[in-house]
Design a protein around this motif. Structure first.
Motif, PDB file in Angstrom:
ATOM      1  N   UNK A 117     -42.935 -19.412  13.201  1.00 45.89           N
ATOM      2  CA  UNK A 117     -43.968 -18.698  13.755  1.00 45.89           C
ATOM      3  C   UNK A 117     -44.580 -19.962  14.705  1.00 45.89           C
ATOM      4  N   UNK A 118     -45.089 -19.629  15.970  1.00 45.99           N
ATOM      5  CA  UNK A 118     -45.892 -20.453  16.860  1.00 45.99           C
ATOM      6  C   UNK A 118     -47.176 -19.980  16.914  1.00 45.99           C
ATOM      7  N   UNK A 119     -48.372 -20.487  16.743  1.00 44.95           N
ATOM      8  CA  UNK A 119     -49.635 -20.143  17.086  1.00 44.95           C
ATOM      9  C   UNK A 119     -50.023 -20.867  18.193  1.00 44.95           C
ATOM     10  N   UNK A 120     -50.528 -20.225  19.243  1.00 38.97           N
ATOM     11  CA  UNK A 120     -50.752 -20.907  20.462  1.00 38.97           C
ATOM     12  C   UNK A 120     -52.247 -20.314  21.263  1.00 38.97           C
ATOM     13  N   UNK A 121     -52.895 -21.364  21.856  1.00 38.48           N
ATOM     14  CA  UNK A 121     -54.116 -21.021  22.424  1.00 38.48           C
ATOM     15  C   UNK A 121     -54.216 -21.955  23.538  1.00 38.48           C
ATOM     16  N   UNK A 122     -55.027 -21.337  24.850  1.00 36.13           N
ATOM     17  CA  UNK A 122     -55.191 -21.908  25.884  1.00 36.13           C
ATOM     18  C   UNK A 122     -56.388 -21.333  26.481  1.00 36.13           C
ATOM     19  N   UNK A 123     -57.233 -22.334  27.070  1.00 33.14           N
ATOM     20  CA  UNK A 123     -58.537 -21.773  27.736  1.00 33.14           C
ATOM     21  C   UNK A 123     -58.646 -22.829  28.887  1.00 33.14           C
ATOM     22  N   UNK A 124     -58.742 -22.178  30.245  1.00 34.50           N
ATOM     23  CA  UNK A 124     -58.862 -23.182  31.151  1.00 34.50           C
ATOM     24  C   UNK A 124     -60.204 -23.695  31.333  1.00 34.50           C
ATOM     25  N   UNK A 125     -60.369 -24.931  31.750  1.00 33.24           N
ATOM     26  CA  UNK A 125     -61.499 -25.811  31.471  1.00 33.24           C
ATOM     27  C   UNK A 125     -62.590 -25.366  32.488  1.00 33.24           C
ATOM     28  N   UNK A 126     -61.859 -24.860  33.712  1.00 30.56           N
ATOM     29  CA  UNK A 126     -63.011 -24.361  34.645  1.00 30.56           C
ATOM     30  C   UNK A 126     -62.563 -23.392  35.413  1.00 30.56           C
ATOM     31  N   UNK A 127     -63.353 -22.466  36.357  1.00 24.65           N
ATOM     32  CA  UNK A 127     -62.760 -21.596  37.233  1.00 24.65           C
ATOM     33  C   UNK A 127     -63.483 -20.204  36.619  1.00 24.65           C
ATOM     34  N   UNK A 128     -63.565 -19.219  37.766  1.00 23.14           N
ATOM     35  CA  UNK A 128     -63.787 -17.997  37.455  1.00 23.14           C
ATOM     36  C   UNK A 128     -63.108 -16.983  38.252  1.00 23.14           C
ATOM     37  N   UNK A 129     -62.390 -16.061  37.649  1.00 24.26           N
ATOM     38  CA  UNK A 129     -62.445 -15.732  36.119  1.00 24.26           C
ATOM     39  C   UNK A 129     -61.940 -16.593  35.145  1.00 24.26           C
ATOM     40  N   UNK A 130     -62.361 -16.369  34.065  1.00 28.12           N
ATOM     41  CA  UNK A 130     -61.860 -17.245  32.726  1.00 28.12           C
ATOM     42  C   UNK A 130     -60.336 -17.093  32.823  1.00 28.12           C
ATOM     43  N   UNK A 131     -59.385 -17.902  32.706  1.00 31.50           N
ATOM     44  CA  UNK A 131     -58.174 -17.845  32.260  1.00 31.50           C
ATOM     45  C   UNK A 131     -57.913 -18.296  30.880  1.00 31.50           C
ATOM     46  N   UNK A 132     -57.486 -17.328  29.932  1.00 33.28           N
ATOM     47  CA  UNK A 132     -57.200 -17.363  28.374  1.00 33.28           C
ATOM     48  C   UNK A 132     -56.212 -17.101  28.088  1.00 33.28           C
ATOM     49  N   UNK A 133     -55.431 -17.585  26.931  1.00 32.57           N
ATOM     50  CA  UNK A 133     -54.409 -16.761  26.210  1.00 32.57           C
ATOM     51  C   UNK A 133     -54.443 -17.375  24.682  1.00 32.57           C
ATOM     52  N   UNK A 134     -53.958 -16.424  23.849  1.00 27.38           N
ATOM     53  CA  UNK A 134     -54.236 -16.610  22.396  1.00 27.38           C
ATOM     54  C   UNK A 134     -53.271 -15.651  21.727  1.00 27.38           C
ATOM     55  N   UNK A 135     -52.436 -16.231  20.823  1.00 29.04           N
ATOM     56  CA  UNK A 135     -51.466 -15.448  20.155  1.00 29.04           C
ATOM     57  C   UNK A 135     -50.848 -16.260  19.130  1.00 29.04           C
ATOM     58  N   UNK A 136     -49.614 -15.362  18.498  1.00 27.41           N
ATOM     59  CA  UNK A 136     -48.621 -15.928  17.994  1.00 27.41           C
ATOM     60  C   UNK A 136     -47.322 -15.424  18.597  1.00 27.41           C
ATOM     61  N   UNK A 137     -46.225 -16.069  18.035  1.00 29.37           N
ATOM     62  CA  UNK A 137     -44.948 -15.438  18.486  1.00 29.37           C
ATOM     63  C   UNK A 137     -44.015 -16.328  17.779  1.00 29.37           C
ATOM     64  N   UNK A 138     -42.630 -15.912  17.964  1.00 32.15           N
ATOM     65  CA  UNK A 138     -41.398 -16.407  17.398  1.00 32.15           C
ATOM     66  C   UNK A 138     -40.005 -15.620  17.353  1.00 32.15           C
ATOM     67  N   UNK A 139     -39.086 -16.204  17.129  1.00 30.90           N
ATOM     68  CA  UNK A 139     -37.871 -15.351  17.191  1.00 30.90           C
ATOM     69  C   UNK A 139     -37.526 -14.424  16.296  1.00 30.90           C
ATOM     70  N   UNK A 140     -36.634 -13.339  16.505  1.00 30.27           N
ATOM     71  CA  UNK A 140     -36.431 -12.343  15.553  1.00 30.27           C
ATOM     72  C   UNK A 140     -34.762 -12.331  15.387  1.00 30.27           C
ATOM     73  N   UNK A 141     -34.162 -13.330  16.073  1.00 31.13           N
ATOM     74  CA  UNK A 141     -32.731 -13.113  15.874  1.00 31.13           C
ATOM     75  C   UNK A 141     -32.031 -14.286  16.187  1.00 31.13           C
ATOM     76  N   UNK A 142     -30.638 -14.561  16.099  1.00 31.95           N
ATOM     77  CA  UNK A 142     -29.901 -15.712  16.601  1.00 31.95           C
ATOM     78  C   UNK A 142     -29.840 -15.662  18.022  1.00 31.95           C
TER      79      UNK A 142
END
Length: 225
Positions: A117-142
């Motif tokens: 499981x990878x937990x990931x967050x990103x929030x751009x330091x400046x700019x309008x509109x705000x650019x943001x990503x947050x979530x978790x993900x991972x593989x489910x198969x080979x």
């Protein structure tokens, strides 16, 4: 340059081509799969970022990065076109903007792996509109190798990227790596305004997901098309 990419999520949505086409520079055409344009949001982390044949510099060679990308073609060569790139290293951002003419942004980012499981967050330091990503993900198969002609191959097996210099002249950056070791994936995305910050609203549908654990990459300098 040489670099290694780790724990990538490829999250792709079908998007109206008319939203993407105006973003590409003159001389570069939007690429479509069976008539459909696609947009990808790709979080991952980098290590070993360095000029080839030189050792990595401490504090400058490893950091998270997140790309918003679509697909383009020029001179018959399919490639990637980045709407934006976010990284957690201010020096790397400045260097990439200057040398590669890519739309990099400085962001506050975190990437943590626990098992698969990878937990990931990103929030751009400046700019309008705000650019943001947050979530978790991972593989489910080979891992598997995508087959030519299939959508997953079309989305990932691309060996150049397109951009433009300050005068709007199109450039191509060649890259080289082994075929992607793709895996089917899951993702829980709580926040994602990365595409909207570039003026593209994603459809309210579940994305097509793939995961890749590791990829070693060589990147050449930009060249005029």
């Amino acid at each position: 340059m040489a670099q290694v990419w780790h724990d990538l999520l490829f999250a792709h949505w079908p998007v109206d081509a008319e939203l993407l086409r105006p973003l590409l520079p003159a001389g570069v055409e939007l690429d479509r799969y069976e008539g459909q344009a696609w947009l990808g949001v790709v979080p991952f982390r980098m290590s070993g970022v360095r000029a080839r044949f030189l050792p990595p510099l401490p504090g400058l060679s490893a950091f998270p990065e997140l790309n918003v990308r679509t697909y383009a073609v020029a001179g018959g060569r399919p490639g990637v076109f980045f709407l934006s790139l976010d990284a957690a290293n201010a020096i790397a951002v400045a260097a990439a903007r200057r040398v590669f003419h890519l739309p990099y942004h400085r962001s506050e980012m975190a990437c943590r792996s626990e098992g698969d499981t990878v937990t990931y967050s990103c929030r751009r330091a400046s700019g309008v509109p705000v650019a943001e990503f947050g979530g978790a993900y991972g593989p489910t198969g080979p891992a598997y190798r995508a087959r030519p002609g299939e959508l997953d191959h079309w989305l990932t097996e691309r060996y150049c990227l397109y951009t433009a210099d300050r005068r709007g002249r199109p450039l191509r950056v060649d890259i080289r790596h082994e075929p992607w070791p793709l895996q089917p994936a899951w993702a829980r995305i709580g926040t994602n305004t990365m595409a909207e910050a570039s003026g593209v609203r994603l459809p309210a549908t579940a994305p097509l997901l793939h995961f890749a654990h590791r990829q070693a990459v060589i990147v050449w300098l930009p060249r005029r098309i």
